[in-house]
Design an enzyme around this catalytic site. Sequence first.
Site, PDB file in Angstrom:
ATOM      1  N   ARG A  58       0.814  -1.218   0.000  1.00 11.44           N
ATOM      2  CA  ARG A  58       0.000   0.000   0.000  1.00 11.44           C
ATOM      3  C   ARG A  58       0.847   1.267   0.000  1.00 11.44           C
ATOM      4  O   ARG A  58       0.364   2.335  -0.384  1.00 11.44           O
ATOM      5  CB  ARG A  58      -1.010  -0.026   1.142  1.00 11.44           C
ATOM      6  N   GLU A  95       5.340 -11.024  14.707  1.00  8.04           N
ATOM      7  CA  GLU A  95       4.800 -11.513  15.972  1.00  8.04           C
ATOM      8  C   GLU A  95       5.172 -12.984  16.175  1.00  8.04           C
ATOM      9  O   GLU A  95       5.557 -13.402  17.257  1.00  8.04           O
ATOM     10  CB  GLU A  95       3.278 -11.337  15.983  1.00  8.04           C
TER      11      GLU A  95
END
Length: 172
Positions: A58, A95
């Site tokens: 993006r 993560e």
Amino acid sequence: MNLKKEIREIPDFPKEGISFKDITTLLKNKDAFNTVVDSIVDEFKDKSITKVVGLESRGFIFGGAVASKLNAGFVPIRKKGKLPAKVISETYELEYGEDSVEIHEDALGMQDIILIHDDLLATGGTAYAALNLAKKMGVRRTYFSFVCDLEFIDTPKKKEIKSFDPQILIKY
């Protein structure tokens, strides 16, 4: 214009407990899109930017438009294996696990003043990896711009990015 109103929030995406900030609703509104581009350009028009570095994917959307208006080149930083020529890689932690981003080895140089742009600053992992790539390439100066910041996330990498006084248009 209240840009925050133009962003759709999707609860529990991509997994339960996450409230995804979907900028596609902002992108389809020509006034909101132009407000974002013009805000970034206004912030950096006097900084002698030579290249806008967009983070996959993006970051490419506004990055290209901003580069054009700043009369600068556009350089993509992509996920591993997506660029066709010789690359420099940077691995960063997720993560659960790690990922890598790459840039063409001839994309930036010591004469460049760059603006690293992405749509979202969350943990700062991708932006920090981009910063490390820029350092490896010896750029003269680095600036940052983000459409959104998830301020409730605080990490050491994000603190490093914040030390560059990034432009942030929307805060959550």
